[in-house]
Design an enzyme around this catalytic site. Structure first.
Site, PDB file in Angstrom:
ATOM      1  N   LYS A   1      12.766 -75.990 -33.099  1.00 44.55           N
ATOM      2  CA  LYS A   1      13.410 -77.137 -32.428  1.00 44.55           C
ATOM      3  C   LYS A   1      14.134 -77.797 -33.801  1.00 44.55           C
ATOM      4  CE  LYS A   1      13.816 -79.319 -28.603  1.00 44.55           C
ATOM      5  NZ  LYS A   1      13.243 -78.660 -27.215  1.00 44.55           N
TER       6      LYS A   1
ATOM      7  N   ASP B   1      19.234 -80.038 -25.864  1.00 42.99           N
ATOM      8  CA  ASP B   1      18.150 -80.903 -25.773  1.00 42.99           C
ATOM      9  C   ASP B   1      18.816 -82.163 -25.410  1.00 42.99           C
ATOM     10  OD1 ASP B   1      15.219 -80.467 -25.597  1.00 42.99           O
ATOM     11  OD2 ASP B   1      15.371 -82.427 -26.658  1.00 42.99           O
TER      12      ASP B   1
HETATM   13  N1  GLU Z   1      15.791 -77.792 -25.214  1.00 46.46           N
HETATM   14  C1  GLU Z   1      15.430 -77.011 -24.257  1.00 46.46           C
HETATM   15  C2  GLU Z   1      13.672 -76.799 -24.142  1.00 46.46           C
HETATM   16  O1  GLU Z   1      13.043 -77.756 -24.350  1.00 46.46           O
HETATM   17  C3  GLU Z   1      16.003 -75.648 -24.082  1.00 46.46           C
HETATM   18  C4  GLU Z   1      16.022 -74.778 -25.502  1.00 46.46           C
HETATM   19  C5  GLU Z   1      16.919 -73.504 -25.372  1.00 46.46           C
HETATM   20  O2  GLU Z   1      17.549 -73.220 -24.365  1.00 46.46           O
HETATM   21  O3  GLU Z   1      16.872 -72.924 -26.613  1.00 46.46           O
HETATM   22  O4  GLU Z   1      13.136 -75.949 -23.667  1.00 46.46           O
END
Ligand code: GLU
Length: 447
Positions: A124, A164
């Site tokens: 993240k 996100d």
């Molecule tokens: N931010 C999204 C999540 O919490 C998607 C992450 C992504 O597609 O890599 O899963």
């Protein structure tokens, strides 16, 4: 392994990292029994290794706003775990972003990605940059400055960021433009959530919300219920709430509330297609105000300042906004108002007290890492399409998403079914994700 001892150590080492400690506690509590049946995990210190990120990059991001003033923010990328694949997870731009928040999200992502059935590790990233009130030009300059540092940490087989909170298709576009310029690499697989004409997967924007509703359908079906005609309260009005509202409407449910940081919009007759389209305008405006929906549709939506979506009568609650957005008092109010199911779509959207209340009061509950995994799963499908230099039709992607969400539900049932026949989805999701990552770490030795 004793959850209490590990938590005491982490609390002493990372005081004040509340979101991170909360996320770890929730997982350790659920897996403790299973873990202790595997002495080989204990010997390899799997838990002690799994709760620490592999590495964290921190960097300064300096950019110039429209008034010509120099602004400085902090950027991060937390590469949490690569046992089952390259690092994968979104970027969050929000004024409250801290290392603790991104560590919690990276930790959750590791288990979530394991549930998707696709080979992706957990990561993240993001920044304390606040998109609220920023112009498009300012957003572009910030994204470019952010990528000036981030590009060295990422790659299509190494670490693949996506969106996100505060990062959608527009931001991914600016980020990718700068990445290409710096890296002189033209591999679109380095980011997901791209535009459909330059490597983005059809349905990726909708996928988190659609997947959440497919999971909810599976859960209701397992409990002998049907979503048709149900009143659904949704929090937020961003990308996830948008996708969830489209699919809820398509499946015959009625979305009776959406919310924002300013309050709640009650929609007694249910949200319409036109109103759902307007959510996109609201997001693009960067005003971060749900009241705009009531201003635009005064006969359909009624705004109450300072209230949450959980104050509106509903059958199903779908938290789609931010961590810890649903407290124990909200869970009690939901029950009083007749709610009998809560599928958490935001990451760690419910506080521990709310989850316990749901579980002890016969309210069906499933956690974010299972419910919202359709987003990252479709990112995984986007990576496959990019690697093969092809693009699938919406129908193909949707079929795969259906299959993945069904399989995540099956894993929850397999690991979460209790002696009385009910399913503890928190346990089920945590144990299923944990077993997969733990086994991979064990097989790869002490690294
Ligand atoms: N931010 C999204 C999540 O919490 C998607 C992450 C992504 O597609 O890599 O899963």
């Amino acid at each position: 392994m004793k959850t209490k001892d590990i938590m005491a150590r982490l609390q002493a080492k990372y005081p004040g990292e509340n979101e991170y400690l909360q996320a770890v506690q929730e997982v350790l509590e659920s897996i403790e029994d299973v873990y202790n049946q595997h002495p080989e995990f204990e010997k390899a210190k799997i838990v002690e290794r799994m709760v620490e990120p592999d590495r964290i990059f921190t960097f300064r991001v300096t950019w110039v706003d429209d008034k010509g003033e120099v602004q400085t923010n902090t950027g991060y990328r937390v590469q949490f775990n690569s046992a089952i694949g390259p690092y994968k997870g979104g970027l969050r731009f929000h004024r409250m972003v801290t290392p603790s928040m991104l560590k919690f999200l990276g930790f959750e992502q590791t288990f979530k990605n394991a549930l998707t059935t696709l080979p992706m590790g957990g990561a993240k990233g993001g920044s304390d940059f606040d998109p609220k009130g920023k112009t498009d030009e300012e957003i572009m300059r910030f994204c470019q400055a952010f990528m000036l540092e981030l590009w060295q940490c990422i790659g299509p087989d190494q670490d693949i960021p996506a969106g996100d909170v505060g990062v959608g298709g527009r931001e991914i576009g600016y980020l990718y433009g700068m990445y290409k310029k710096l890296a002189r690499e033209y591999n679109t697989g380095v980011l997901t959530g791209k535009g459909a004409t330059w490597g983005g997967s059809i349905l990726r924007p909708e996928a988190t919300g659609f997947g959440a509703l497919y999971f909810t359908e599976n859960l209701l079906h397992h409990a002998g219920k049907d979503i048709k005609g149900c009143r659904v309260a949704v929090s937020g009005f961003g990308n996830v709430a948008w996708g969830a509202s489209i699919k809820a409407l398509e499946l015959g449910a009625k979305v009776v509330a959406i919310s924002g940081p300013d309050g709640v919009c009650e929609i007694p007759e249910g949200i319409t297609k036109e109103m759902i389209d307007y959510m996109l305008v609201m997001r693009a405006s960067n005003r971060d105000r749900v009241e705009d929906m009531a201003t635009r549709f005064p006969d359909k939506a009624f705004f109450t300042p300072g209230k949450k979506a959980w104050s509106v009568k509903c059958d199903i609650a779908l938290p789609c906004a931010f961590q810890n957005e649903l407290a124990e008092e909200d869970a009690k109010q939901l029950k009083e108002n007749g709610c009998w199911c809560c599928c958490e779509v935001s990451n760690m959207g419910c506080q521990p007290g709310a989850i316990h209340f749901f579980q002890h009061n016969g309210i069906l509950f499933a956690p974010g890492k299972a419910v919202n995994a359709g987003g990252v799963a479709t990112s995984g499908l986007e990576m496959t399409q990019n690697a093969e230099h092809i693009s699938w039709s919406g129908k193909e992607v949707d079929e795969k998403l259906h299959f993945i969400m069904r399989s995540i539900h099956e894993q929850c049932v397999k690991f979460g079914t209790q002696p009385d026949g009910s399913v503890d989805y928190v346990k089920g999701a945590n144990i299923a994700g944990f077993m997969k990552v733990a086994q991979a770490m064990l097989e790869q030795g002490t690294v």
